[in-house]
Write an enzyme that holds these catalytic residues in place. Sequence first.
Site, short mmCIF file in Angstrom:
data_model
loop_
_atom_site.label_atom_id
_atom_site.label_comp_id
_atom_site.label_asym_id
_atom_site.label_seq_id
_atom_site.Cartn_x
_atom_site.Cartn_y
_atom_site.Cartn_z
N HIS A 21 -36.88 -42.66 -10.81
CA HIS A 21 -37.75 -43.60 -11.53
C HIS A 21 -37.56 -44.99 -10.90
CE1 HIS A 21 -40.33 -45.12 -14.48
NE2 HIS A 21 -39.61 -45.02 -15.57
N GLN A 28 -38.68 -48.43 -12.61
CA GLN A 28 -37.82 -48.90 -13.71
C GLN A 28 -36.64 -49.68 -13.16
OE1 GLN A 28 -38.24 -48.39 -17.25
NE2 GLN A 28 -36.76 -50.05 -17.15
N1 NVA Z 1 -35.39 -39.77 -18.35
C1 NVA Z 1 -36.59 -40.05 -19.11
C2 NVA Z 1 -37.14 -41.38 -18.75
C3 NVA Z 1 -38.37 -41.79 -19.51
C4 NVA Z 1 -38.89 -43.13 -19.11
C5 NVA Z 1 -37.60 -38.96 -18.88
O1 NVA Z 1 -37.77 -38.53 -17.73
O2 NVA Z 1 -38.23 -38.50 -19.85
N1 CP Z 2 -39.47 -46.59 -19.30
C1 CP Z 2 -40.63 -45.96 -19.11
O1 CP Z 2 -40.98 -45.53 -17.99
O2 CP Z 2 -41.39 -45.86 -20.25
P1 CP Z 2 -42.72 -45.01 -20.43
O3 CP Z 2 -42.33 -43.55 -20.46
O4 CP Z 2 -43.26 -45.47 -21.76
O5 CP Z 2 -43.67 -45.29 -19.29
#
Ligand code: NVA
Ligand code: CP
Length: 306
Positions: free
Chosen positions: A131, A134
């Site tokens: 990610h 983020q």
């Molecule tokens: N680890 C989480 C992050 C969400 C922003 C997911 O992948 O659902």
């Molecule tokens: N932190 C993040 O990526 O949030 P969302 O799942 O709301 O996009």
Amino acid sequence: MSARHFLSLMDCTPQELSGLLRRASELKDLRKRGVLFEPLKNRVLGMIFEKASTRTRLSFEAGMIQLGGQAIFLSPKDTQLGRGEPVGDSAIVMSRMLDAIMIRTFAHSTLTTFAAHSQVPVINGLSDDLHPCQLLADMQTFIEHRGSIAGKTVAWVGDGNNMCNSYVEAAIQFDFQLNVATPEGFEPKARFLEKAGDRVRLMRDPREAVAGAHLVSTDVWCSMGQEDQVAQRRALFAPYQVNQALLDLAADDVLFMHCLPAHRGEEISADLLEDPRSVAWDQAENRLHAQKALLEMLVEPAYHHA
Ligand code: NVA
Ligand code: CP
């Protein structure tokens, strides 16, 4: 196929990442001062979401509009992607019409396949592995509150998931020490750890990871796509809750971050987001500013008049 993609923090040099975050803070300041800045007029970002999102969708969509462009939300449910059109074919077609494409997906290979066939920049809006957007916001937030993160100690507590893998890459790119406390079998992926060497230390005890840390971060125990493991994970991860008592073991000036959405009472105690050490709301807002800086870097500026 020479477009520049952002699938991982490793797609930028450390110098580029520092510059990008400086720019993010400048763009934040421009917005707070009400200054119009529209370098991406007429540019269009496509956004493919195979998973739910609040922050990522809003920050990319609002960010493109603020930069003078537009964003189009694409769901596999109502595009041919959901009916089996190959990812590579979709990438060729979409990238002939759009100026950049953001994808939130399951398998990271969907992103790499898409990027290999796209003639415009592809941005990772979260995969099962990483990610990176983020992490731009997290690093911007730390720097805005505390200055450089180089040489600091960061603790990741909980699941060694996509966010944790990106923290491992951030430890390399931003030069900090990362302590990762997870239950056995939930460590970050080996291929990320191998690149990090001794910058990352794996631990079982969250108290050991947090001791003296300047930043403590955690995430949900059950990521999107793992909904069938909720009960098992809740039991396993219970000793990994971040609460006031755990934060008290960290450095006096520790910051707490959570990428959100949070499950109060699970990975964090009910009131942790309201603790003065938490900067989770600044972190969420910085998604907007950091990604605007990313879009400015990746997307060609406005067309010329005929
Ligand atoms: N680890 C989480 C992050 C969400 C922003 C997911 O992948 O659902
Ligand atoms: N932190 C993040 O990526 O949030 P969302 O799942 O709301 O996009």
